[in-house]
Enzyme design. Structure first.
Site, PDB file in Angstrom:
ATOM      1  N   CYS A   1      60.312  44.936  37.565  1.00 41.39           N
ATOM      2  CA  CYS A   1      59.943  45.970  38.525  1.00 41.39           C
ATOM      3  C   CYS A   1      58.518  46.432  38.324  1.00 41.39           C
ATOM      4  O   CYS A   1      57.800  45.982  37.444  1.00 41.39           O
ATOM      5  CB  CYS A   1      60.891  47.157  38.371  1.00 41.39           C
ATOM      6  SG  CYS A   1      62.618  46.707  38.184  1.00 41.39           S
TER       7      CYS A   1
ATOM      8  N   ASN B   1      60.962  48.930  33.558  1.00 37.41           N
ATOM      9  CA  ASN B   1      60.721  47.557  33.998  1.00 37.41           C
ATOM     10  C   ASN B   1      61.082  46.640  32.843  1.00 37.41           C
ATOM     11  O   ASN B   1      60.435  46.655  31.796  1.00 37.41           O
ATOM     12  CB  ASN B   1      59.247  47.364  34.381  1.00 37.41           C
ATOM     13  CG  ASN B   1      58.894  45.900  34.561  1.00 37.41           C
ATOM     14  OD1 ASN B   1      59.751  45.076  34.869  1.00 37.41           O
ATOM     15  ND2 ASN B   1      57.638  45.560  34.347  1.00 37.41           N
ATOM     16  N   GLY B   2      62.129  45.847  33.018  1.00 37.72           N
ATOM     17  CA  GLY B   2      62.526  44.927  31.950  1.00 37.72           C
ATOM     18  C   GLY B   2      64.019  44.772  31.868  1.00 37.72           C
ATOM     19  O   GLY B   2      64.753  45.068  32.821  1.00 37.72           O
TER      20      GLY B   2
ATOM     21  N   MET C   1      69.095  17.638  23.279  1.00 40.62           N
ATOM     22  CA  MET C   1      69.464  18.636  24.274  1.00 40.62           C
ATOM     23  C   MET C   1      70.788  18.263  24.924  1.00 40.62           C
ATOM     24  O   MET C   1      71.048  17.095  25.199  1.00 40.62           O
ATOM     25  CB  MET C   1      68.383  18.739  25.341  1.00 40.62           C
ATOM     26  CG  MET C   1      67.061  19.281  24.817  1.00 40.62           C
ATOM     27  SD  MET C   1      65.780  19.310  26.085  1.00 40.62           S
ATOM     28  CE  MET C   1      66.449  20.531  27.206  1.00 40.62           C
TER      29      MET C   1
ATOM     30  N   GLU D   1      57.854  21.611  33.029  1.00 41.97           N
ATOM     31  CA  GLU D   1      56.797  22.438  32.451  1.00 41.97           C
ATOM     32  C   GLU D   1      55.832  21.635  31.589  1.00 41.97           C
ATOM     33  O   GLU D   1      54.750  22.105  31.252  1.00 41.97           O
ATOM     34  CB  GLU D   1      57.412  23.572  31.624  1.00 41.97           C
ATOM     35  CG  GLU D   1      58.131  24.611  32.474  1.00 41.97           C
ATOM     36  CD  GLU D   1      58.660  25.761  31.655  1.00 41.97           C
ATOM     37  OE1 GLU D   1      58.598  25.682  30.421  1.00 41.97           O
ATOM     38  OE2 GLU D   1      59.125  26.741  32.261  1.00 41.97           O
TER      39      GLU D   1
ATOM     40  N   LYS E   1      37.552  10.483  43.525  1.00 43.45           N
ATOM     41  CA  LYS E   1      38.207  10.564  42.233  1.00 43.45           C
ATOM     42  C   LYS E   1      37.521  11.631  41.385  1.00 43.45           C
ATOM     43  O   LYS E   1      36.370  11.984  41.625  1.00 43.45           O
ATOM     44  CB  LYS E   1      38.143   9.209  41.530  1.00 43.45           C
ATOM     45  CG  LYS E   1      38.911   8.120  42.261  1.00 43.45           C
ATOM     46  CD  LYS E   1      38.846   6.803  41.500  1.00 43.45           C
ATOM     47  CE  LYS E   1      39.650   5.722  42.230  1.00 43.45           C
ATOM     48  NZ  LYS E   1      39.593   4.418  41.523  1.00 43.45           N
TER      49      LYS E   1
END
Length: 1010
Positions: free
Chosen positions: A20, A250-251, A498, A910, A961
């Site tokens: 928030c 906020n959190g 994983m 990522e 390029k």
């Protein structure tokens, strides 16, 4: 009575998270003005982008302000009521959300009036709050409550604080009556003689349009706390809009369930001379249907109204990281150490703005994972907000600006006309009491933390007897080889791939311990995990043992506890704990065994005996309950330790005894990190894994390649557990083990609803499953198998293949047979071989919950000619964002090529991608992923990285390029800059010079970096 009602769907409103906009505006002099209100509204409006908005364009997750009571408007209302001679400072104002139904509305007003009268609060009148429903969106208007303000006269002889406490008691009593009578739509945003809350289910631009008071020049305040809410995975309501009565947040409070449980457990111990017998009316302290922010607000409100200053209370609830800070002031450290004996942190990423009507303050959590920036002007205006620039201030008026760091606080005391910075505040409260002397005299540090200690003789080192114990408690050959041995040899837990391709415990055909039925949740998207290695200064494993005093009082005796630097105890440390001569730390061992002769019914009876023994021990003054599964014999089998701890923790909580004693586990059935995490997560303060230590010693003696001292093996094993606990806590954004203890950051998968409700109360459990009988049966089977082992040195532990494929072991989704069948089908392109591969999958026993699902046919098949061609449908497909590294470069590249051939999209993950893949391959294919996922730190990306990525993309579009100086049309530059500003809020507005039509990449880079 434990409720066993089932929810009709998988949705659970407890999973609520915010990202928030928050802050405050205050005038240091304390002079109220309409300008401060306007600046507060302007600030929250400029944080609108941090909130969510409905499709109707007006309904939002909520926005609002918390201000001082506008005395001029109150005076005007008193005159209207014929009470013009009254002092508005002697009048309290409530903000009430009442039911729209006429009968329910009348009843709500009646209950309120009755309570006011009982508390000597003369009701001067009900003021309808002027509102404009046309400012609301459709959804907000459909749920809009009747909003009114009761005006209440100060009882004779009460000062401001006594008046506030009377109003607090009255509000709690009204809320309790509303709960009893099921008046769900009665909610009280505020009831105070200092502050008032204006909030609702809209986005910030609708705030002043809806509440007409806010545009009234007579609405004056010296401070305003503001909030724009963004809620995910929940249905916003008028009640959950912020600010609450003291704070805006906020959190996420990641330890919320534990904090609520511990607050409930503290209620029987609460006492205060300020409340006396009236304290019973304050319970329950925490609003069970509230959000994490509302619960923290409840705790802060209780502390401040019970005698602590506002900032002092917040330093208790959300302390800065102090445990491992080498240069912290000694008085500060003593302050935090003392208060750690009173309460655990409400832990998680947080930016908080809060007020009691006199002081406006803001702080960050110990990690500083939410932004809070501030400016101070020459005329004493202070603005703190989630972003810089919520109010446009000329630089020449700003005398100070900055941002709060991790654990820092800033406050404006409008009553005294002071701006208090972090060091001022910490020094002020650290010296209020002689905390350093208190903790030096009363806090007991258990000796021998760094020593593995000698075995205390209870765990046999005879290899034959050791194998029998291991079999009894469920050890397998894999656990010795892949779990305990690496930990004892390297001081690190084993690294695994994983994912897990084995069935969940409830579907497994092999026996699994109860721990396997619990899965820890992960941090949400808005709540990134902590890095326990690079951020180890904010992490802490300190834990405390002993009886806790009232949270509302402050005496030297409150710090009389035992401090452990780690929750993992050696045998010697446990013996030292049992041997403490101080009667305040009396320890009693509770047996976690049950007679084999009682069969499966014996488990429930044993749990009852365990809880009864604990209650008797507490009645005798015992403050350390050692739950032990030592002493297994032919006739006595061990209880599952997690079940014993969960049952004891919740039984003592329900009976109001939990804060009188702490739980320590002396366990043979605990060796891997998940075991420790669940035991602590369900209430254990410390764990002595005596059999794991004995096993580590035995493995050290058997080492062939590197001689290892048995004591060193235990020390390394403990260090591995400690580091792994930090890693586990960090996945949920939790920094301290005292916050993790009892936080129940798990969900149960495959356990009986009644069992969960009784012994793991509050744990999410979306599917049903096994109960006590099945758990007892497996425990007895392990025990029987152990006592069938020959004691001739040839006995072997079972190998169920939980960690890797074994022919007669656990089923694995990627077994050699499945992999070979898939490879053959892929290599040959044969439909028959592919059907054989599919048949292999469909012929297996259920190995995942989705295998239990069946499709219901509700309509006739759609004619094939009405269906889009496959080549059109697949263009909507995206591949999952598996990072380069999680997949091999070859696999990553192959997936990208395949998706590009199909005309759909691959995602880089990522980890990004090889820059060489940006260009067409010699074959004519492209490995360039259309979806670029970029991670930089925790939030967002840097302008430099984004500019570089855009540069390459534009060059390719222009046929040049990298390095060849491609030329860019002006409209592309403008488009790029607009995208950059949208992605990175707060970047300065930049525009290309109007006389340029063509830009080089170098021109663009210079424009951005300047």
């Amino acid at each position: 009575m434990v409720s066993t009602d089932r929810r009709p769907s998988f949705y659970d409103p407890r999973f609520e998270h915010d990202a928030c906009g928050v802050g405050f505006v205050a005038q240091v002099s304390g002079t109220p003005s309409h300008r401060i209100v306007q600046l507060g509204i302007q600030s929250v409006v400029n944080l609108t982008h941090r909130g969510a908005i409905d499709a109707d364009g007006k309904s939002g997750d909520g926005a609002g302000i918390l201000s001082q009571i506008p005395r001029k408007i109150v005076q005007r209302e008193l005159a209207r009521l014929g009470l013009g001679g009254s002092d508005p400072r002697d009048v309290a104002v409530g903000m009430f959300f009442l039911p729209r139904d006429a009968a329910a509305n009348e009843r709500a007003r009646g209950i309120s009036a009755e309570v006011f009268q009982r508390h000597g609060l003369r009701l001067l009148g009900w003021r309808p709050v002027p509102v404009d429903p046309d400012a609301l969106g459709d959804k907000a208007r459909a749920t809009q409550p009747d909003i009114v303000q009761p005006l209440l006269a100060r009882p004779a002889g009460q000062d401001d604080q006594a008046f506030e406490r009377t109003l607090y008691l009255a509000r709690k009593e009204i809320e309790a009556a509303a709960t009893r009578e099921a008046l769900k739509d009665l909610y009280i945003p505020s009831l105070s003689q200092r502050t008032v809350v204006y909030k609702g289910l809209f986005v910030a631009p609708q705030l002043a349009a809806f509440y007409r008071d806010l545009a009234d020049p007579d609405f004056e305040s010296a401070l305003v706390v503001f909030h724009q809410r963004y809620s995910t995975n929940t249905f916003p309501t008028w009640q959950l809009a912020q600010p609450f009565r003291a704070l805006a947040h906020n959190g996420e409070i990641n330890t919320l369930w534990g904090n609520r449980n511990w607050m409930r457990a503290r209620e029987p111990e609460l006492s205060s001379p300020l409340w006396g017998e009236r304290i019973a009316a304050l319970k329950p302290i925490v609003w069970e249907d509230g959000s994490d922010s509302a619960s923290l607000d409840n705790a802060l409100e209780l502390l401040t109204l019970s005698g602590r200053d506002l900032c002092h209370a917040m330093m208790m609830l959300v302390p800065e990281a102090w445990e491992n800070m080498p240069d912290m002031d000694a008085d500060w450290r003593a302050f935090y150490m003392y208060h750690a004996c009173l309460t655990e942190p409400w832990d998680g990423p947080a930016a908080l703005a809060f007020t009691d009507g006199l002081v406006a303050a803001a702080c960050l959590d110990r990690n500083g994972l939410r932004p809070a920036r501030y400016k101070v002007t020459e005329d004493g205006l202070v603005i703190v907000a989630s972003e810089v620039g919520t109010v446009d201030l000329p630089d020449q008026r700003v005398v100070e600006k900055g941002r709060l760091g991790p654990g820092e606080m800033i406050a404006v005391d409008t009553a005294r006309g002071r701006l208090l910075r972090n060091d001022d505040l910490k020094a002020l409260y650290a010296q209020r009491q002689p905390y350093c002397a208190w903790v030096t005299r009363h806090l007991v540090a258990l000796d021998g933390h760094s020593s593995a200690g000698q075995p205390n003789g209870h765990a046999s080192q005879d290899p034959r007897a050791l194998t029998r114990l291991q079999q009894t408690f469920g050890y397998t050959n894999e656990d010795l080889k892949f779990v305990i041995e690496p930990m004892a040899a390297t001081a690190k837990d084993a690294v695994w791939s994983m994912g897990d391709d084995a069935p969940p415990a409830v579907l497994s055909l092999k026996p699994k311990l109860l721990y396997s039925y619990f899965k820890q949740r992960f941090a949400q998207v808005t709540n990134p995990p902590i890095d326990p290695l690079r951020e180890q200064l904010v992490m802490a494993l300190d834990t405390y043992l002993g009886r806790r005093g009232s949270l509302l009082e402050e005496t030297p005796a409150h710090g009389h506890l035992v401090q452990l630097r780690s929750p993992i105890l050696t045998d010697a440390q446990l013996d030292a704990l049992r041997s403490l001569s101080d009667p305040a730390f009396g320890a009693r061992t509770l047996s976690a065994l049950f007679p084999v002769a009682e069969g499966t019914a014996g488990l429930d009876a044993a749990l009852e005996r365990l809880c009864a023994a604990a209650r008797a021990a507490i009645a005798d003054g015992v403050s350390v309950l050692v739950v032990s599964d030592r002493g297994v014999t032919t006739d006595r089998a061990p209880l599952p330790l997690l079940l014993a701890v969960g049952a004891l923790h919740h039984d003592l909580t329900r009976r109001g005894l939990r804060m009188r004693a702490d739980i320590v586990v002396e366990g043979g059935e605990v060796w891997e990190v998940h075991h420790f995490a669940t035991l602590i997560g369900y209430g254990a303060s410390a764990v002595n894994p005596y059999l794991a230590h004995a096993t580590a010693r035995a493995l050290a003696s058997e080492q062939q390649h590197e001689p290892l001292d048995p004591d060193e093996a235990v020390e390394r094993y403990n260090r591995a557990v400690e580091q792994a606990l930090l890693k586990i806590m960090s996945k949920m954004g939790i920094s301290t083990v005292t916050s993790y203890r009892g936080a129940q950051i798990f969900e149960a998968i495959g356990l009986d609803d009644d069992l969960v409700a009784r012994h793991f109360t509050g744990t999410p459990s979306r599917i049903n499953g096994i109960g006590l009988e099945a758990i007892a049966r497996e425990a007895l089977e392990r025990h029987a198998a152990a006592y069938e082992l020959p004691l001739d040195g040839k006995a072997k532990l079972p190998d169920f293949g939980f960690y890797r494929y074994r022919r007669d072991g656990e089923y694995h989704g990627f077994s050699p047979q499945v992999v070979r069948a898939l490879q053959k089908a892929a290599d040959s392109g044969s439909r028959d071989l592919y059907r054989a591969y599919v048949e292999l999958l469909y012929s297996r026993k259920p190995a995942a919950l989705r295998d239990l699902l069946r499709f219901r046919k509700v309509h006739l098949p759609v004619p094939l000619e009405e269906i889009e061609p496959a080549e059109v449908i697949v263009r909507r497909f995206n591949s999952q964002a598996m990072s380069l590294g999680a997949l091999s470069p070859e696999a990553h590249k192959t997936i990208a090529i395949a998706m590009n051939r199909l005309g759909c999209r691959s995602n880089t993950g990522e980890g990004g991608e090889d820059p060489a893949w940006f260009h067409p391959l010699d074959t004519g294919d492209s490995a360039n992923s259309k979806i670029k996922q970029v991670a930089s730190g925790r939030f967002g990306v840097t302008p430099e990285y984004l500019a570089r990525a855009e540069e390459l993309e534009i060059k390719m579009a222009q046929g040049s390029k990298p390095g060849e100086g491609g030329q860019l049309p002006a409209h592309k530059v403008s488009h790029f800059i607009a995208r950059l500003r949208h992605t990175i809020p707060g970047i300065p507005l930049i525009s290309p010079p109007p006389h340029h039509d063509i830009y080089s990449i170098e021109d663009l880079a210079q424009l951005i970096y300047d």
